[in-house]
Scaffold this active site. Sequence first.
Site, PDB file in Angstrom:
ATOM      1  CG  ASP A  50      42.576   7.977  23.921  1.00  0.00           C
ATOM      2  OD1 ASP A  50      43.148   6.913  24.201  1.00  0.00           O
ATOM      3  OD2 ASP A  50      42.346   8.333  22.739  1.00  0.00           O
ATOM      4  CE1 TYR A  55      42.769  10.444  17.112  1.00  0.00           C
ATOM      5  CE2 TYR A  55      42.597  10.905  19.446  1.00  0.00           C
ATOM      6  CZ  TYR A  55      42.449  10.035  18.389  1.00  0.00           C
ATOM      7  OH  TYR A  55      41.989   8.763  18.625  1.00  0.00           O
ATOM      8  CE  LYS A  80      44.419   6.367  20.584  1.00  0.00           C
ATOM      9  NZ  LYS A  80      43.835   7.706  20.778  1.00  0.00           N
ATOM     10  CG  HIS A 113      46.312   5.940  15.792  1.00  0.00           C
ATOM     11  ND1 HIS A 113      46.278   7.311  15.932  1.00  0.00           N
ATOM     12  CD2 HIS A 113      45.012   5.545  15.779  1.00  0.00           C
ATOM     13  CE1 HIS A 113      45.014   7.712  16.001  1.00  0.00           C
ATOM     14  NE2 HIS A 113      44.228   6.662  15.909  1.00  0.00           N
TER      15      HIS A 113
HETATM   16  P1  NAD Z   1      31.924   8.478  21.070  1.00  0.00           P
HETATM   17  O1  NAD Z   1      31.215   7.192  20.916  1.00  0.00           O
HETATM   18  O2  NAD Z   1      32.536   8.820  22.383  1.00  0.00           O
HETATM   19  O3  NAD Z   1      30.844   9.548  20.653  1.00  0.00           O
HETATM   20  C1  NAD Z   1      31.103  10.877  20.587  1.00  0.00           C
HETATM   21  C2  NAD Z   1      29.783  11.545  20.156  1.00  0.00           C
HETATM   22  O4  NAD Z   1      28.821  11.383  21.208  1.00  0.00           O
HETATM   23  C3  NAD Z   1      29.981  13.014  19.960  1.00  0.00           C
HETATM   24  O5  NAD Z   1      29.193  13.399  18.851  1.00  0.00           O
HETATM   25  C4  NAD Z   1      29.462  13.620  21.254  1.00  0.00           C
HETATM   26  O6  NAD Z   1      28.951  14.910  21.076  1.00  0.00           O
HETATM   27  C5  NAD Z   1      28.370  12.649  21.653  1.00  0.00           C
HETATM   28  N1  NAD Z   1      28.180  12.575  23.108  1.00  0.00           N
HETATM   29  C6  NAD Z   1      29.130  12.469  24.075  1.00  0.00           C
HETATM   30  N2  NAD Z   1      28.544  12.408  25.286  1.00  0.00           N
HETATM   31  C7  NAD Z   1      27.212  12.484  25.084  1.00  0.00           C
HETATM   32  C8  NAD Z   1      26.088  12.487  25.956  1.00  0.00           C
HETATM   33  N3  NAD Z   1      26.220  12.394  27.267  1.00  0.00           N
HETATM   34  N4  NAD Z   1      24.863  12.550  25.391  1.00  0.00           N
HETATM   35  C9  NAD Z   1      24.702  12.635  24.054  1.00  0.00           C
HETATM   36  N5  NAD Z   1      25.726  12.646  23.167  1.00  0.00           N
HETATM   37  C10 NAD Z   1      26.973  12.577  23.692  1.00  0.00           C
HETATM   38  O7  NAD Z   1      32.999   8.600  19.898  1.00  0.00           O
HETATM   39  P2  NAD Z   1      34.457   9.204  19.788  1.00  0.00           P
HETATM   40  O8  NAD Z   1      34.609  10.477  20.550  1.00  0.00           O
HETATM   41  O9  NAD Z   1      34.765   9.233  18.351  1.00  0.00           O
HETATM   42  O10 NAD Z   1      35.336   8.088  20.488  1.00  0.00           O
HETATM   43  C11 NAD Z   1      35.823   8.223  21.810  1.00  0.00           C
HETATM   44  C12 NAD Z   1      37.323   8.365  21.824  1.00  0.00           C
HETATM   45  O11 NAD Z   1      37.938   7.161  21.328  1.00  0.00           O
HETATM   46  C13 NAD Z   1      37.869   9.439  20.856  1.00  0.00           C
HETATM   47  O12 NAD Z   1      37.677  10.749  21.320  1.00  0.00           O
HETATM   48  C14 NAD Z   1      39.301   9.013  20.737  1.00  0.00           C
HETATM   49  O13 NAD Z   1      40.053   9.418  21.859  1.00  0.00           O
HETATM   50  C15 NAD Z   1      39.150   7.490  20.691  1.00  0.00           C
HETATM   51  N6  NAD Z   1      39.128   6.969  19.300  1.00  0.00           N
HETATM   52  C16 NAD Z   1      40.152   6.192  18.891  1.00  0.00           C
HETATM   53  C17 NAD Z   1      40.180   5.660  17.614  1.00  0.00           C
HETATM   54  C18 NAD Z   1      41.331   4.818  17.184  1.00  0.00           C
HETATM   55  O14 NAD Z   1      41.488   4.597  15.979  1.00  0.00           O
HETATM   56  N7  NAD Z   1      42.145   4.330  18.095  1.00  0.00           N
HETATM   57  C19 NAD Z   1      39.125   5.946  16.725  1.00  0.00           C
HETATM   58  C20 NAD Z   1      38.076   6.740  17.160  1.00  0.00           C
HETATM   59  C21 NAD Z   1      38.083   7.242  18.452  1.00  0.00           C
END
Ligand code: NAD
Length: 292
Positions: A50, A55, A80, A113
């Site tokens: 994704d 990004y 997006k 988005h």
């Molecule tokens: P997330 O909830 O996936 O959390 C990411 C955080 O968790 C990072 O700090 C990472 O180091 C940590 N993490 C990941 N795996 C872990 C594990 N096994 N143990 C401990 N910590 C761990 O948040 P995100 O990455 O911001 O969101 C996921 C995805 O959603 C994004 O990468 C993006 O593709 C999407 N997204 C979309 C929007 C939107 O507006 N549509 C907004 C935010 C994110």
Amino acid sequence: MSAQNNQIYLTLNNGIQMPQFGLGVYSIPAGEMTYNSVMTALKCGYRHIDTAHAYQNESNVGQAIKDSGISRDSIWVTSKLWPNEYGEGKTLKAIDRMLGRLGLDYVDLVYFHQPIGDYVGGWKEMEQALEMGKVRSIGISNFDVNDSIFNSLVETARIKPQIMQIECHPYAQRKHWQEMVKKHNIKIECWFPLGGRDSKGEILRDSVINEIAKAHNKSAAQVIIRWHLQEGFSVIPGSTNPSHIRENIESLAFTLSDDEMKQIRSLDREARYFNMTYEDQKRWFGQWNPTD
Ligand code: NAD
């Protein structure tokens, strides 16, 4: 959800099967960091990535996919469009530019988005892109501002979105939106599935989740991801850490009981980590545009 080839799939309202679990690359710096994270994920068995124009790392995602040697049609690629790319006469051209950045002939899923700008006019070109085979499914992201914004697109669309991407995790389970999307057979994909960086690991430290994790000899992250999957959500946790990337996909291989699912459902307090008002979003997101 159905299982095949070590993946589990959601069937979308257009009949297409989407791998339910993937890697999100939001906030991963463009260049080697994105390339290496995507390559690590693909090598571990991920088949869904994704990204987004915003990004600024789509080209690194596309390069890693190409270099992985895995056939294009077994990887699900989502990207997006940003609000400055919505509108009749604009959106099809923006999708062509996206294909160029990704180095692909088609994208599996394209989202709007943010619900800002001419999303109604632009949606007509999303529908055309679908019919032309440039994209396989079309979705809306962050259209959970209120019912009227959601309905202004969904109720006027000739082709309904297949999926809506919103913030969703055990502390903000978005029950209202779970009901709203059901009427149109739209699936939910969760961003900040683990709470995101701003949560500073709050949900990962939750005592109920950690008790369940101990019982399965799994990590809290694996339990949270598994909860998303069993709720029927698509889930795309982000990470650059190879051991987290590997740990997260192992969530495909165990099952939470009905009682454990219920315990996690009881943690809902509708507490989001992203709380910018719609007025501020319009101001900030309208001011900033992706550069390439
Ligand atoms: P997330 O909830 O996936 O959390 C990411 C955080 O968790 C990072 O700090 C990472 O180091 C940590 N993490 C990941 N795996 C872990 C594990 N096994 N143990 C401990 N910590 C761990 O948040 P995100 O990455 O911001 O969101 C996921 C995805 O959603 C994004 O990468 C993006 O593709 C999407 N997204 C979309 C929007 C939107 O507006 N549509 C907004 C935010 C994110």
